[in-house]
Design an enzyme around this catalytic site. Structure first.
Site, mmCIF file in Angstrom:
data_model
loop_
_atom_site.group_PDB
_atom_site.id
_atom_site.type_symbol
_atom_site.label_atom_id
_atom_site.label_comp_id
_atom_site.label_asym_id
_atom_site.label_seq_id
_atom_site.Cartn_x
_atom_site.Cartn_y
_atom_site.Cartn_z
ATOM 1 C CE LYS A 1 -3.422 -2.120 3.051
ATOM 2 N NZ LYS A 1 -3.932 -2.013 4.425
ATOM 3 C CG HIS B 1 21.680 -14.022 4.242
ATOM 4 N ND1 HIS B 1 21.246 -14.171 5.535
ATOM 5 C CD2 HIS B 1 20.905 -14.835 3.484
ATOM 6 C CE1 HIS B 1 20.246 -15.038 5.553
ATOM 7 N NE2 HIS B 1 20.016 -15.451 4.318
#
Ligand code: ASP
Length: 395
Positions: free
Chosen positions: A81, A130
């Site tokens: 959104k 990572h």
């Protein structure tokens, strides 16, 4: 001070070793830790696909007696959104005791750690780092092959966009291992990693050309980077790569990565390196090499290798649970890893310049957070994604 784990350099060498010792103890009695983090709540916020990282973090928290809330589908989170990470993280952080974040932008975990009151763990930020995968990789190397300092590790595949190798190369160099980085066409280690390694005390880097093993690589003259303690390397002669005979070397592990197609932004990259199969591993250089992969594999390792004792990638994935249990215990303040848990920051903060990396969180979403720092060679870099930043005009 809260204990974030944003980069592999958030833990010193001795802290990493202590964390692996703790993982050994946990592993010997995996079901015996259900009272270690009772009442703790972990938020796993995965705004990019994941299987192993998310499930192993969640399994770890549950095995420690804590609970988990998850947002694992970017399409059903408010980011679609238009909500920014900064807003999302403020909310999630207010619900939980520790947040595990995966995000498509480099620097996202650092930004989240700045804003969150509780600890933030980087579960992958774009093509940047990572670090919890590196914990799992180091732990596998140590469990299967002994002291890391004595090892030669080949990094093989997409080393440019594969974030796991960016954290792993740094850790291996810190422990004094030898690293041979063999990249798929045009996908060698990025400049921000190579510059960082080159600036680390005692670390030497040479461009090499592998002269032999045409039967393995199906061509002659494969180019690679050899990264090792400077004192062990032959002197560089001019700009030409050093000739290297790999047949003389013993490789302890081959770490394979897949082509990170989702990060190519329209670039075309062909696969130039052969896949790992029985034929590849027949060479005496690899007779004793374990094969690692952060997974998922998508064709880089033939399935025929799965039953070969050297195929360590499934064992590696399984070790993700005890090492992440150890990490959660540390982040939640339940264990100490020694006085020198955190080494000094890589970049020294300063003023001037702005990041231009379109994959960086400060460019994509949060320009208000832009900050720069100088590396050990005085180059200006973004404090979030570590890419080079141009010097401000007039300086
Ligand atoms: N699972 C690893 C990562 O998230 C490796 C990969 O996706 O290729 O970076």
């Amino acid at each position: 001070m809260k204990r974030d784990f944003v980069t592999i350099d958030d833990l010193s060498d001795s802290a990493l070793a202590s964390l692996m010792d703790l993982a050994d103890r946990i592993r010997s009695n995996l079901r015996g830790h259900a009272a270690d983090l009772p009442g703790y709540l972990m938020g796993s916020l995965f705004l990019e696909p994941s299987t192993r990282t998310r499930l192993s973090f969640e399994a770890s928290m549950l095995r420690l007696g804590g609970r988990v809330i998850t947002s694992s589908d970017p399409d059903t989170s408010s980011s679609v959104k238009g909500e920014t990470l900064a807003d999302t993280i403020r909310i999630v952080d207010s619900y939980v005791d520790v947040t595990v974040l995966r995000h498509p932008c480099a620097g996202a975990a650092r930004l989240a750690a700045r804003l969150a009151r509780g600890p933030v763990i980087n579960a992958g930020d774009g093509s940047h780092e990572h670090p919890s995968q590196t914990l799992c990789d180091l732990y596998t190397l140590r469990s299967e092959r002994g002291p890391i300092a004595a090892q030669t590790v080949v990094l093989y595949g997409d080393l440019r966009y594969g974030r796991t190798v960016h954290s792993l190369a740094r850790a291996l160099v810190r422990f004094g291992a030898r690293v041979l980085a063999i990249a798929d066409g045009g996908l060698s280690l990025p400049e921000f990693v190579v510059d960082d390694l080159a600036g680390r005390p005692g670390c030497g880097i040479r461009e090499v050309r592998i002269n032999d093993m045409e039967d393995v690589f199906r061509r002659r003259g494969v180019e690679a980077l050899l990264i090792a303690p400077e004192v062990t390397l032959p002197p560089a002669v001019g700009a030409a790569p050093l000739e290297l005979n790999l047949r003389d070397q013993k490789v302890h592990a081959i770490y394979v990565t897949r082509l990170q197609k989702e990060r190519l932004r329209g670039e075309a990259h062909g696969t130039s390196l052969p896949i790992l199969d029985h034929r590849f591993l027949r060479s005496p250089t690899f007779s004793d090499s374990i094969v690692l992969h952060p997974l998922p594999r998508v064709g880089e390792i033939a399935r025929e290798l799965d039953t070969d004792p050297r195929a360590a990638y499934f064992r590696q994935a399984a070790l993700g649970v005890p090492i992440r249990m150890a990490l959660l215990l540390w982040c939640c303040g339940m264990v100490d890893l020694g006085a020198k848990a955190a080494p000094p920051a890589r970049l020294e903060a300063c003023t001037g310049g702005a990041c231009a990396n379109l994959g960086c969180i400060t460019v994509k979403e949060e320009p208000g957070f832009a900050e720069v720092g100088r590396d050990s060679d005085g180059r200006l870099r973004c404090l979030f994604c570590e890419e080079r930043v141009s010097e401000p005009s007039g300086s």
